[in-house]
Design a protein around this motif. Structure first.
Motif, PDB file in Angstrom:
ATOM      1  N   PRO A 176      -6.125  21.550 -13.005  1.00 59.22           N
ATOM      2  CA  PRO A 176      -6.170  20.373 -12.336  1.00 59.22           C
ATOM      3  C   PRO A 176      -7.256  20.084 -11.242  1.00 59.22           C
ATOM      4  N   ARG A 177      -7.592  21.446 -10.356  1.00 68.32           N
ATOM      5  CA  ARG A 177      -8.480  21.589  -9.360  1.00 68.32           C
ATOM      6  C   ARG A 177      -9.779  21.856  -9.706  1.00 68.32           C
ATOM      7  N   VAL A 182      -7.718   2.901  -7.347  1.00 69.85           N
ATOM      8  CA  VAL A 182      -7.418   4.140  -7.769  1.00 69.85           C
ATOM      9  C   VAL A 182      -8.348   5.379  -6.866  1.00 69.85           C
ATOM     10  N   PRO A 183      -7.703   6.291  -6.801  1.00 69.16           N
ATOM     11  CA  PRO A 183      -8.581   7.220  -5.960  1.00 69.16           C
ATOM     12  C   PRO A 183     -10.006   7.798  -6.687  1.00 69.16           C
ATOM     13  N   SER A 184     -10.235   7.715  -7.759  1.00 60.96           N
ATOM     14  CA  SER A 184     -11.541   7.886  -8.268  1.00 60.96           C
ATOM     15  C   SER A 184     -11.563   7.356  -9.949  1.00 60.96           C
ATOM     16  N   GLU A 185     -12.561   7.530 -10.590  1.00 58.35           N
ATOM     17  CA  GLU A 185     -12.754   7.041 -11.840  1.00 58.35           C
ATOM     18  C   GLU A 185     -12.128   7.868 -12.874  1.00 58.35           C
ATOM     19  N   TYR A 186     -11.768   9.145 -12.671  1.00 61.10           N
ATOM     20  CA  TYR A 186     -11.126   9.884 -13.456  1.00 61.10           C
ATOM     21  C   TYR A 186      -9.605   9.592 -13.642  1.00 61.10           C
ATOM     22  N   ILE A 187      -9.188   8.716 -14.495  1.00 59.84           N
ATOM     23  CA  ILE A 187      -7.902   8.278 -14.829  1.00 59.84           C
ATOM     24  C   ILE A 187      -7.806   8.401 -16.469  1.00 59.84           C
ATOM     25  N   TYR A 188      -6.485   8.738 -16.868  1.00 59.86           N
ATOM     26  CA  TYR A 188      -6.337   9.150 -18.257  1.00 59.86           C
ATOM     27  C   TYR A 188      -5.215   8.407 -18.690  1.00 59.86           C
ATOM     28  N   GLY A 189      -5.082   7.759 -20.034  1.00 58.94           N
ATOM     29  CA  GLY A 189      -4.278   7.335 -20.726  1.00 58.94           C
ATOM     30  C   GLY A 189      -4.546   5.869 -20.937  1.00 58.94           C
ATOM     31  N   LEU A 190      -3.656   4.874 -20.913  1.00 55.64           N
ATOM     32  CA  LEU A 190      -3.843   3.504 -21.228  1.00 55.64           C
ATOM     33  C   LEU A 190      -4.138   3.522 -22.562  1.00 55.64           C
ATOM     34  N   VAL A 209      -6.481  11.227 -10.732  1.00 57.70           N
ATOM     35  CA  VAL A 209      -6.757  12.337  -9.697  1.00 57.70           C
ATOM     36  C   VAL A 209      -7.549  11.863  -8.536  1.00 57.70           C
ATOM     37  N   SER A 210      -7.204  12.408  -7.552  1.00 58.07           N
ATOM     38  CA  SER A 210      -7.944  12.346  -6.150  1.00 58.07           C
ATOM     39  C   SER A 210      -8.769  13.475  -6.259  1.00 58.07           C
ATOM     40  N   ALA A 211     -10.125  13.221  -6.557  1.00 60.37           N
ATOM     41  CA  ALA A 211     -11.130  14.465  -6.892  1.00 60.37           C
ATOM     42  C   ALA A 211     -11.361  15.247  -5.767  1.00 60.37           C
ATOM     43  N   GLY A 212     -11.154  14.896  -4.370  1.00 57.97           N
ATOM     44  CA  GLY A 212     -11.221  15.741  -3.483  1.00 57.97           C
ATOM     45  C   GLY A 212     -10.214  16.734  -3.236  1.00 57.97           C
ATOM     46  N   SER A 213      -8.943  16.431  -3.604  1.00 60.05           N
ATOM     47  CA  SER A 213      -7.764  17.330  -3.334  1.00 60.05           C
ATOM     48  C   SER A 213      -7.268  17.762  -4.690  1.00 60.05           C
ATOM     49  N   VAL A 269       0.904  -1.087  -0.219  1.00 63.44           N
ATOM     50  CA  VAL A 269       0.010  -0.061   0.054  1.00 63.44           C
ATOM     51  C   VAL A 269       1.007   1.096   0.073  1.00 63.44           C
ATOM     52  N   VAL A 270       0.588   2.221  -0.954  1.00 65.17           N
ATOM     53  CA  VAL A 270       1.528   3.446  -1.222  1.00 65.17           C
ATOM     54  C   VAL A 270       0.527   4.496  -0.938  1.00 65.17           C
ATOM     55  N   ARG A 271       0.843   5.436   0.012  1.00 68.60           N
ATOM     56  CA  ARG A 271       0.089   6.567   0.322  1.00 68.60           C
ATOM     57  C   ARG A 271       0.963   7.886  -0.135  1.00 68.60           C
ATOM     58  N   ARG A 272       0.016   8.916  -0.417  1.00 65.29           N
ATOM     59  CA  ARG A 272       0.674  10.226  -0.614  1.00 65.29           C
ATOM     60  C   ARG A 272       1.208  10.790   0.935  1.00 65.29           C
ATOM     61  N   ALA A 273       2.601  10.809   1.114  1.00 64.18           N
ATOM     62  CA  ALA A 273       2.922  11.204   2.574  1.00 64.18           C
ATOM     63  C   ALA A 273       2.353  12.850   2.825  1.00 64.18           C
ATOM     64  N   SER A 274       2.249  13.660   2.139  1.00 68.42           N
ATOM     65  CA  SER A 274       1.636  14.808   2.398  1.00 68.42           C
ATOM     66  C   SER A 274       0.168  14.911   2.523  1.00 68.42           C
ATOM     67  N   THR A 275      -0.425  13.961   1.957  1.00 66.62           N
ATOM     68  CA  THR A 275      -2.259  14.159   2.119  1.00 66.62           C
ATOM     69  C   THR A 275      -2.709  12.871   2.828  1.00 66.62           C
TER      70      THR A 275
END
Length: 954
Positions: free
Chosen positions: A746-747, A275-283, A320-324, A244-250
């Protein structure tokens, strides 16, 4: 107490029951006086008389020890302990616990599909035999993993646990085979911090090696504590393994393997992450899509495998983490055919036909930061820059009439419509790579000379196929399979191209392609085509059976290409492991043998960002509105994959099936007008027509349409200096030239699914019309303006200010909606008939007001040849509250009479002044609020800096 009283009366003191179940009361017997038993006291020799036994009331202890029903319970518990719990505990302690745990009561939205891509028919029995659950209803998926899944690993040993690297040996926890019956060996998991923003999670099987692809050197190790990652790895032996990998700052979860299955075998690798949300781009490019939206709710799938109609392989996404509003990136470093599935958790599952499981995690936290980390650390920055002329407009076609191409070029020159190159014919080299096929195209040499004399470039199409292996005598060739004799030509893998038998090089190609340069008619660019690689032979491959194939291509994985069992002797690999990187091996063969000549390279079967050395010309689309939308999504995604120079054949290459009468033909002309407006503002702009399909060059339409298209070709040439500066930015930072709106904002979650608007750099927003206008006059379209102040590109008029808002704009056929964002600083030039002609003209700097404190813009200039380390000039523009400054930052390019170094005009939008504040050398329109300074004649080869002073209205 009532229970105790009842038990003592009915059990302890109860009379014996008779057979008929009736309690018979026993007669009371007279008490007999016992004789005292005499014993000899051992020490004193005196007799001791027994005390008569006194009947007492039973205790709880008596109940627990003597009741027959309790004794039965004890026996059951003891049997369970000895027969089940005790041996289970012992086997678990010894690391041999194989019990199938988990249940099938998993909510539909939390499921992970099981046996996707199976080579056997999926039935309830085959699903349950694989240890998975079956949904007999209408749910999706039918076969799914139980919870927790049976396909996990347990920790065997902690090999290394340092401050920058963790190595854990694991083995299958519950099953020794995957769901297809392949043996699951022990594996090793390595987690390593490359730098502050880059983490690698790698799962390898025995015989595989730790991936050192683009890792930092040993003396540059980065401790986990100095990264933006908070890493949690299962470290307790005999416990289930997960990372499990988290963003240290958030604290946002970026990567989590604890939900889905894990499996690594010789022919199958599966790893999943939330993934943090359904908003993913690429693949990309698994399929053609009209929007960025992925189908998480219905367990959507895509197959990444270079093939006709989907000829690029980029297993990378931003999320993207939709909240942040914070972004991160994930790259799957595996070249085997890949299935990607989106689950409602939300989660993304990666399933490949082999290899190892290697994830590169990039912390971001903005899209531009992710791009920089991805290109800098993983695939390489797009460098060198493409030649300046490649940013112009280009023509190409297939036609059996040799006069058609020349006639088109002559018409283009006569009409003064700008263009920079032509391919003469896409089939010019014939079935194979190398020299031009002079027999089939006898006019080619004359056409090439005509282009040179007209100041135009020549781009030659080159497939990877080889018609005559004697032409490349020192090379190896792909074999039919691993077992055949590599020295026997009959055993070479043979395909078909342009109805001719061809062979396939096993790269690297050692023969000097430069020896063929003259016979190739000395092109300035190469368009590498059909290099997935194509095979027109429809015969069925006799590949060995494989238990897993991505579901979407299960029955077509070898269509129009060579067989999976074909063997590459130079790499000692089967083609299934090489296929998705074959196109970039073809590209590398040309780049390595160019001796530094700055060719333009275009590569169709792209991967790994085309190694930063080539553009992507786009897929072959049909002329319709849906294809126009797909083309834009594809170009924006290619920018995310590190391919800065990307485009799409304008108006497609195939006729629309709707062309059945004159009315439909008029609508196609409208479609192509709209597509030209959009396509001319993408990084690579070109027109292409396939054999026996309608020509689509600007001069192949009505005069009115020709005038419209000519004006937008001029618009492109006007913006070339801005485009070239953006390519310089891409070479330094990895940022795309053309960007989705969410990339720049991005926000703003209102931008997350917008796919019909795009940004050119950070300054210009383009909103093309992508729907049919049945009135043939004008059509209202909905445009979203993100937060800021926006100006009309053409007039400079204020359009919108404030928070993000959607507005309806009526748009005529001759108009393309373009807007300038406040805080922008960019350059333009008066357009010429080619890129080189445009470079002769002086520059105009445009600034959007208001600004927060100060804004900075750049102009990059070099000789335009596209070499590795060109001499360059870098000019910085700084706009503050009262001063505009132009300053020469870098001064290497010695200048040329063919390249202007003069800024002659500054144009400031939305600038509010009183009449008495306008300086004599300025022109100010109080209605449009545009302030202009003309005839500045700032030559940065003469002066280092130039400043303009003004005062803002209080």
């Amino acid at each position: 107490m009532a229970f105790w009283k009842k038990w003592t009366e009915e059990v302890w003191l109860a009379p014996k029951e008779e057979d008929d179940g009736v309690v018979q009361k026993q007669p009371v017997q007279p008490k007999r006086k016992k004789k005292a038993k005499v014993v000899q006291q051992e020490d004193y020799g005196e007799p001791i008389e027994d005390v008569p036994i006194k009947k007492t009331k039973p205790t709880i202890k008596d109940y627990l020890l003597l009741d027959s029903r309790i004794r039965v319970f004890y026996v059951v518990v003891l049997c369970a302990f000895l027969g089940l719990i005790f041996p289970t505990a012992i086997s678990y302690y010894l690391g041999e616990y194989q019990a199938d745990l988990g249940n099938c009561n998993t909510p539909t939205l939390n499921r992970f599909e099981c046996m996707s891509g199976s080579s056997v028919a999926l039935t309830q029995s085959s699903c349950e035999a694989a240890g998975c659950c079956w949904d007999s209803g209408s749910g999706t998926p039918k076969c799914y993993h139980n919870n927790p899944t049976r396909y996990t690993y347990k920790v065997d040993d902690i090999v290394e646990d340092s401050d920058y690297k963790i190595i854990v040996d694991v083995s299958p926890e519950r099953r020794q085979t995957d769901m297809f019956g392949n043996t699951m060996p022990a594996a090793r998991v390595i987690v390593r911090a490359v730098n502050r923003d880059h983490l690698i999670v790698q799962m390898i099987a025995p015989g595989q090696y730790e991936d050192t692809f683009r890792l930092m050197t040993e003396d540059e190790r980065t401790p986990f504590s100095q990264t933006d990652f908070q890493v949690s790895v299962s470290m307790e032996k005999r416990k289930s393994f997960a990372v499990v990998v988290r963003r240290a700052s958030t604290g946002d979860v970026l990567f989590d393997t604890s939900y889905g299955p894990l499996a690594i075998t010789e022919e199958y690798v599966e790893m999943s992450t939330t993934v943090p949300s359904e908003y993913i781009y690429g693949l990309g490019q698994g399929e053609r899509r009209q929007s960025f939206k992925r189908n998480f709710v219905n367990y959507g799938k895509t197959a990444l495998h270079n093939r006709q109609g989907a000829d690029s392989y980029h297993p990378f996404f931003m999320a993207v983490s939709a909240g942040s509003g914070l972004f991160h990136g994930v790259f799957w470093d595996n070249s085997y055919p890949l299935e990607v599935q989106f689950s409602p958790v939300p989660a993304v599952s990666f399933r490949s036909m082999g290899g190892s499981g290697v994830f590169h995690l990039l912390a971001g936290s903005t899209p531009s930061a992710v791009s920089h980390q991805f290109t800098r650390d993983v695939i390489g920055l797009p460098n060198p820059l493409p030649p300046f002329w490649s940013l112009g407009f280009h023509l190409c076609r297939e036609n059996d009439d040799p006069t058609v191409g020349r006639k088109t070029l002559e018409q283009m020159l006569a009409s003064s419509i700008g263009f920079d190159s032509d391919c003469i014919d896409l089939r010019l080299s014939g079935p194979g790579m190398g020299a031009v096929d002079q027999q089939s195209f006898p006019q080619a040499a004359n056409d090439r000379e005509w282009l040179r004399n007209s100041g135009k470039k020549f781009i030659l199409a080159q497939p990877p196929h080889v018609l005559d292996i004697d032409q490349f005598p020192d090379n190896s060739w792909i074999l039919r399979n691993r077992a055949v004799n590599s020295s026997t030509a009959e055993d070479y893998e043979t395909g078909l191209r342009l109805e001719t038998a061809v062979h396939y090089p096993s790269y690297p190609l050692v023969n000097e392609l430069s020896d063929l340069y003259d016979s190739m008619l000395q092109p300035e660019g190469f368009n590498l085509i059909d290099n997935w690689p194509s095979n027109e032979n429809k015969s069925t491959c006799s590949d060995r059976p494989r238990t897993f194939t991505p579901e979407r291509i299960r029955s077509s994985i070898t269509n129009n290409t060579i067989c999976l069992d074909a063997f590459h002797p130079t790499q000692q690999l089967e083609h299934v492991a090489v296929h998705n990187h074959y196109g970039i091996q073809h590209l590398k063969a040309f780049v390595d043998q160019a001796y530094g000549y700055p060719f333009l390279y275009l590569n169709r079967a792209s991967a790994l960002g085309n190694l930063g050395r080539a553009g992507y010309p786009g897929d072959d689309y049909t002329a319709n509105w849906a294809s126009m939308k797909m083309a834009l999504v594809q170009v924006m995604e290619m920018g995310l994959f590190g391919v800065a120079l990307s485009g799409s054949p304008i108006c497609g290459v195939y006729n629309s099936s709707t062309i059945i009468d004159n009315l439909a033909e008029v609508k196609e002309e409208q479609l192509c007008t709209r597509w030209y407006q959009m396509g001319l503002l993408l990084p690579f702009a070109h027109s292409m027509t396939k054999l026996n399909h309608r020509a689509r060059s600007p001069v192949d339409w009505s005069l009115n349409t020709q005038r419209i298209l000519a004006s937008y070709i001029q618009l492109r040439y006007k913006l070339l200096s801005y485009f070239y500066t953006l390519f310089y930015e891409a070479s330094m930072q990895g940022t795309p030239v053309v960007r989705p709106l969410w990339y720049q904002f991005p926000r703003d979650n209102q931008t997350y699914l917008l796919s019909e608007q795009f940004m050119i750099g950070g300054s210009l927003m383009v909103c093309p019309v992508m729907v049919q206008d049945d009135t043939e006059t004008s059509i209202p379209i909905s445009i979203y303006f993100p937060s800021g102040t926006w100006y009309d590109y053409y007039t400079g008029d204020w359009i919108h200010s404030g928070d993000g808002e959607r507005t309806t704009v009526t748009t005529g056929l001759n108009h393309l909606n373009m807007f300038i964002l406040n805080g922008s600083v960019f350059t333009t030039q008066e357009p010429g008939s080619s890129a080189e002609q445009t470079r002769l003209n002086s520059y105009t700097v445009t600034v959007g007001f208001p600004i927060s404190s100060n804004v900075t813009g750049w102009l990059y200039v070099d000789d335009g040849k596209g070499g590795d380390k060109p001499a360059q000039d870098l000019i910085r523009f700084v706009f503050t509250s009262d001063t505009f400054t132009m300053e020469r930052i870098n001064f290497e390019f010695l200048g040329s009479k063919d390249i202007s170094t003069v800024v002659d005009r500054v144009r400031i939008l939305g600038f509010e002044l009183k009449n008495e504040q306008v300086s004599p050398e300025a022109n100010y329109n109080p209605y449009t609020k545009i302030l202009e300074f003309n005839q500045l004649n700032f030559d940065w080869h003469v002066s280092d800096v130039y400043s303009l002073k003004f005062v803002i209205k209080p």
